[in-house]
Scaffold this motif. Structure first.
Motif, mmCIF file in Angstrom:
data_model
loop_
_atom_site.group_PDB
_atom_site.id
_atom_site.type_symbol
_atom_site.label_atom_id
_atom_site.label_comp_id
_atom_site.label_asym_id
_atom_site.label_seq_id
_atom_site.Cartn_x
_atom_site.Cartn_y
_atom_site.Cartn_z
ATOM 1 N N ALA A 1 5.555 3.335 8.452
ATOM 2 C CA ALA A 1 5.031 5.137 7.985
ATOM 3 C C ALA A 1 6.122 5.836 8.510
ATOM 4 O O ALA A 1 6.550 6.647 7.304
ATOM 5 C CB ALA A 1 3.969 5.841 9.156
ATOM 6 N N ARG A 2 7.408 6.204 9.221
ATOM 7 C CA ARG A 2 8.683 6.737 9.211
ATOM 8 C C ARG A 2 9.383 6.659 8.401
ATOM 9 O O ARG A 2 10.126 6.991 7.639
ATOM 10 C CB ARG A 2 9.267 7.189 10.839
ATOM 11 N N LEU A 3 9.479 4.963 8.338
ATOM 12 C CA LEU A 3 10.677 4.722 7.782
ATOM 13 C C LEU A 3 10.468 5.606 6.024
ATOM 14 O O LEU A 3 11.164 5.476 5.220
ATOM 15 C CB LEU A 3 10.844 2.960 7.670
ATOM 16 N N SER A 4 9.398 4.303 5.354
ATOM 17 C CA SER A 4 8.392 4.729 4.294
ATOM 18 C C SER A 4 9.747 6.521 4.080
ATOM 19 O O SER A 4 9.204 6.583 2.652
ATOM 20 C CB SER A 4 7.108 4.901 4.315
ATOM 21 N N SER A 5 8.981 7.187 4.343
ATOM 22 C CA SER A 5 9.033 8.953 4.080
ATOM 23 C C SER A 5 10.388 9.110 4.278
ATOM 24 O O SER A 5 11.045 9.849 3.298
ATOM 25 C CB SER A 5 8.592 9.927 5.189
ATOM 26 N N PHE A 6 11.127 8.234 5.341
ATOM 27 C CA PHE A 6 12.566 8.321 5.689
ATOM 28 C C PHE A 6 13.558 7.698 4.019
ATOM 29 O O PHE A 6 14.079 8.402 3.214
ATOM 30 C CB PHE A 6 13.238 7.946 6.101
ATOM 31 N N LEU A 7 12.944 6.941 3.136
ATOM 32 C CA LEU A 7 13.489 6.230 2.478
ATOM 33 C C LEU A 7 13.151 6.709 1.427
ATOM 34 O O LEU A 7 13.721 7.083 0.207
ATOM 35 C CB LEU A 7 13.152 4.540 2.156
ATOM 36 N N ARG A 8 11.786 6.965 0.855
ATOM 37 C CA ARG A 8 11.466 7.917 -0.511
ATOM 38 C C ARG A 8 12.044 9.264 -0.488
ATOM 39 O O ARG A 8 12.372 9.892 -1.541
ATOM 40 C CB ARG A 8 9.950 8.287 -0.040
ATOM 41 N N GLU A 9 12.394 9.718 0.349
ATOM 42 C CA GLU A 9 12.657 11.265 1.130
ATOM 43 C C GLU A 9 14.183 11.761 0.720
ATOM 44 O O GLU A 9 14.760 12.629 0.278
ATOM 45 C CB GLU A 9 12.768 11.936 1.827
ATOM 46 N N ARG A 10 14.686 10.598 0.373
ATOM 47 C CA ARG A 10 16.245 9.924 -0.242
ATOM 48 C C ARG A 10 16.131 9.492 -1.517
ATOM 49 O O ARG A 10 17.784 8.181 -1.395
ATOM 50 C CB ARG A 10 17.292 9.219 0.633
ATOM 51 N N GLY A 11 15.032 9.529 -2.285
ATOM 52 C CA GLY A 11 15.503 8.838 -3.576
ATOM 53 C C GLY A 11 15.149 7.297 -3.509
ATOM 54 O O GLY A 11 15.540 6.278 -4.378
ATOM 55 N N PHE A 12 14.516 6.477 -2.581
ATOM 56 C CA PHE A 12 14.347 5.165 -3.085
ATOM 57 C C PHE A 12 12.827 4.813 -2.740
ATOM 58 O O PHE A 12 12.141 6.175 -2.594
ATOM 59 C CB PHE A 12 14.143 4.548 -1.221
ATOM 60 N N GLU A 13 12.440 3.945 -3.941
ATOM 61 C CA GLU A 13 11.703 3.558 -4.018
ATOM 62 C C GLU A 13 10.336 2.708 -3.162
ATOM 63 O O GLU A 13 11.671 1.758 -2.702
ATOM 64 C CB GLU A 13 11.261 2.673 -5.593
ATOM 65 N N VAL A 14 9.124 3.476 -2.423
ATOM 66 C CA VAL A 14 8.960 2.449 -1.182
ATOM 67 C C VAL A 14 6.970 1.498 -1.279
ATOM 68 O O VAL A 14 7.287 2.480 -1.875
ATOM 69 C CB VAL A 14 9.199 3.183 0.273
ATOM 70 N N ILE A 15 7.716 -0.131 -0.995
ATOM 71 C CA ILE A 15 6.149 0.118 -1.369
ATOM 72 C C ILE A 15 6.344 -0.527 0.344
ATOM 73 O O ILE A 15 7.318 -1.619 1.150
ATOM 74 C CB ILE A 15 5.580 -0.709 -1.935
ATOM 75 N N SER A 16 5.261 -1.048 1.180
ATOM 76 C CA SER A 16 4.780 -1.225 2.251
ATOM 77 C C SER A 16 3.883 -2.634 2.218
ATOM 78 O O SER A 16 2.977 -2.329 1.388
ATOM 79 C CB SER A 16 4.094 -0.692 3.471
ATOM 80 N N CYS A 17 4.190 -3.569 2.151
ATOM 81 C CA CYS A 17 3.302 -4.726 2.297
ATOM 82 C C CYS A 17 2.710 -5.374 3.847
ATOM 83 O O CYS A 17 3.240 -5.247 4.205
ATOM 84 C CB CYS A 17 4.679 -6.309 2.175
ATOM 85 N N PRO A 18 1.685 -5.446 3.406
ATOM 86 C CA PRO A 18 0.572 -4.901 5.117
ATOM 87 C C PRO A 18 0.545 -6.519 5.848
ATOM 88 O O PRO A 18 1.306 -7.857 4.935
ATOM 89 C CB PRO A 18 -0.893 -5.020 4.544
ATOM 90 N N GLU A 19 0.161 -6.474 6.518
ATOM 91 C CA GLU A 19 0.357 -7.737 7.778
ATOM 92 C C GLU A 19 -0.964 -8.945 6.912
ATOM 93 O O GLU A 19 -1.933 -7.576 7.330
ATOM 94 C CB GLU A 19 0.335 -7.022 9.195
ATOM 95 N N VAL A 20 -1.273 -10.008 7.236
ATOM 96 C CA VAL A 20 -1.728 -10.634 6.333
ATOM 97 C C VAL A 20 -3.016 -10.740 6.423
ATOM 98 O O VAL A 20 -4.260 -10.504 6.828
ATOM 99 C CB VAL A 20 -1.224 -11.879 5.195
ATOM 100 N N TYR A 21 -2.709 -11.490 8.381
ATOM 101 C CA TYR A 21 -3.762 -11.910 8.963
ATOM 102 C C TYR A 21 -4.466 -10.554 9.919
ATOM 103 O O TYR A 21 -5.694 -10.640 9.857
ATOM 104 C CB TYR A 21 -3.127 -11.959 10.803
ATOM 105 N N THR A 22 -3.968 -9.124 9.184
ATOM 106 C CA THR A 22 -5.134 -8.094 10.080
ATOM 107 C C THR A 22 -5.995 -7.548 8.879
ATOM 108 O O THR A 22 -6.978 -7.870 8.984
ATOM 109 C CB THR A 22 -3.506 -6.562 10.354
ATOM 110 N N ILE A 23 -5.284 -8.325 7.278
ATOM 111 C CA ILE A 23 -6.384 -8.211 6.197
ATOM 112 C C ILE A 23 -7.658 -8.772 6.473
ATOM 113 O O ILE A 23 -8.695 -8.663 6.280
ATOM 114 C CB ILE A 23 -5.378 -8.516 4.959
ATOM 115 N N LEU A 24 -7.050 -9.728 6.556
ATOM 116 C CA LEU A 24 -7.740 -11.386 6.495
ATOM 117 C C LEU A 24 -8.986 -10.607 7.607
ATOM 118 O O LEU A 24 -10.015 -10.779 7.756
ATOM 119 C CB LEU A 24 -7.239 -12.770 7.338
ATOM 120 N N ALA A 25 -8.326 -10.974 8.799
ATOM 121 C CA ALA A 25 -9.804 -10.123 10.467
ATOM 122 C C ALA A 25 -10.247 -9.024 10.429
ATOM 123 O O ALA A 25 -11.859 -8.929 10.500
ATOM 124 C CB ALA A 25 -8.768 -10.106 11.628
ATOM 125 N N SER A 26 -9.796 -7.922 9.673
ATOM 126 C CA SER A 26 -11.022 -7.109 9.000
ATOM 127 C C SER A 26 -11.338 -7.204 7.780
ATOM 128 O O SER A 26 -12.468 -5.916 7.779
ATOM 129 C CB SER A 26 -9.802 -5.348 8.490
#
Length: 420
Positions: free
Chosen positions: A43-68
């Motif tokens: 979350a910190r990196l996403s905000s930091f990079l977006r504020e400086r002009g980067f497009e940012v996408i986070s790729c979620p942890e796959v095992y957590t997706i399956l477990a949830s």
């Protein structure tokens, strides 16, 4: 050919330009043991990079997706299902990362894909036999999954190791490890990613906020943003070449063959800017070559006068094409490199084959600010002579300076100590 190019959509042209290195794109992995701070860091990196002009996408942890979504610990009562599950995780991980990478590249803007764990994490949960079976069935090597896919790997050490009073798993129902189990898993995960050329371990020697700021500074430096970090590595001269018997059984290490070729700098501004390509091949204990990664590094002065290195993974074809513009006034640098982790710090021994055969330099990846002196816990199993400091050592032991062929012009030797 022009008709074919003009028929491309804007998104297709953007992808093509990103693949050719014309638009900055970085893919990084955040990994580590349970309760290391990855969720907050993302979350910190996403905000930091977006504020400086980067497009940012986070790729979620796959095992957590399956477990949830229904995968529970009860599944593991079926013999052999651990291998099936990790195969499924790997399928989704690779597909999701590749798809999101294409989306970001299609935007045509500087972009960063932040990956919550990556394919190599699965190795920590399987025996070597099962892991190697998965790789063989896919026709892949660890180099394919670890070294060629990511610009950098950041390992967030579990709070169980060094900050146990803060260890808790309330925010992740997919995890149930005790502090002791978390420490073991953390070290196993570190070993899985060991060998990536830009792996950083963020321990708990500071408070959590400082740990996050250290990470932000590292990522800022990677993508070319201003940072208060003053150096990337500290170097030491070794008296002799380390051998396999020098390493304790508790220390895992990888061996690589490295070829570094300095290139001519177009419109050379004369300020110490440089370019080089690097070929890095992993070598097994049996001497077998298991995979090669190619990289282009360009270093130029920023508006603040800092030398900023931008690195990009390239193809074998791009490497061959760039090789044609090599600087003939410089040697091709060839080394054997041994990389390992010790006390949460990343080390690499550079053993020169050409030029300066037999010269051994220990590189410690330690980040510090202008006001701090980097603290290095030197491995007690290596024969360290002294620390390398100052321009005299840079001119004598830096690969940039060593590469100059006797009698050739030695201009632009402003930055040899930064070249690794």
């Amino acid at each position: 050919m022009q008709a074919e190019t003009s028929s491309l959509t804007e998104a297709e042209r953007n992808v093509e330009e990103a693949q050719n290195g014309l638009t900055p794109f970085h893919k990084i992995v955040l990994t580590g043991g349970p309760c290391g701070g990855k969720t907050t860091a993302l979350a910190r990196l996403s905000s930091f990079l977006r504020e400086r002009g980067f497009e940012v996408i986070s790729c979620p942890e796959v095992y957590t997706i399956l477990a949830s979504n229904g995968l529970s610990s009860g599944f593991y009562t079926t013999e052999g299902i651990d291998e099936v599950i990790q195969n499924a995780v790997l399928d989704v991980q690779i597909s999701l990362e590749d798809s999101l990478s294409n989306v970001l590249k299609a935007r045509g803007k500087p972009a960063v894909l932040l990956c919550d764990r990556g394919p190599m994490d699965g190795k920590a949960y399987l025996s070597d036999e099962k892991w190697n079976k998965i790789l063989e069935s896919r026709g892949l090597s660890e180099v394919d999954l670890r070294d060629t896919r990511y610009n950098a790997v950041y390992h967030m050490v579990s709070a169980a190791d060094g900050a146990r009073e803060f260890y808790q798993l309330d925010n992740n129902t997919a995890r149930s490890e005790s502090p002791e189990e978390a420490c073991i898993l953390d070290k196993q995960t570190q070993r899985c990613w060991l060998g990536h050329p830009h792996m950083y371990v963020l321990d708990n020697s500071t408070d959590f906020e400082t740990k996050l700021q250290r990470l932000v500074n590292l990522v800022a430096k990677l993508v070319g943003l201003p940072t208060d970090l003053s150096r990337r590595s500290v170097k030491f001269l070794l008296r002799s070449k380390p051998r396999a018997e020098n390493f304790p059984n508790t220390i895992n290490y990888h061996v690589f063959e490295v070829e570094k070729v300095y290139l001519l700098v177009q419109d050379d501004p004369g300020d110490g800017s440089y370019r080089f390509i690097r070929k890095r091949t992993i070598v097994t204990r049996e001497g077998e070559r298991k995979g090669t990664v190619y990289q282009l590094t360009e270093a130029r002065r920023s508006g603040r006068g800092e030398l900023v290195e931008l690195k990009r993974i390239i193809t074998a074809r791009e490497y061959s094409a760039s090789y044609k513009s090599r600087d003939l006034s410089r040697h091709i640098v060839r080394q054997e490199r041994i990389c390992f982790l010790y006390e949460h710090q990343s080390f690499t021994v550079h053993i020169y084959e050409n030029p300066a055969p037999g010269l051994c330099i220990l590189h410690a990846q330690v980040e510090s600010t202008h006001d701090e002196k980097p603290v290095v816990k030197l491995p007690d199993f290596l024969d360290v002579e002294r620390k390398l400091v100052g321009p005299d050592d840079a001119m004598k032991y830096g690969s940039y300076a060593l590469s100059v062929i006797d009698g050739a012009s030695e201009k632009n030797l402003i930055s040899p100590f930064l070249s690794s």
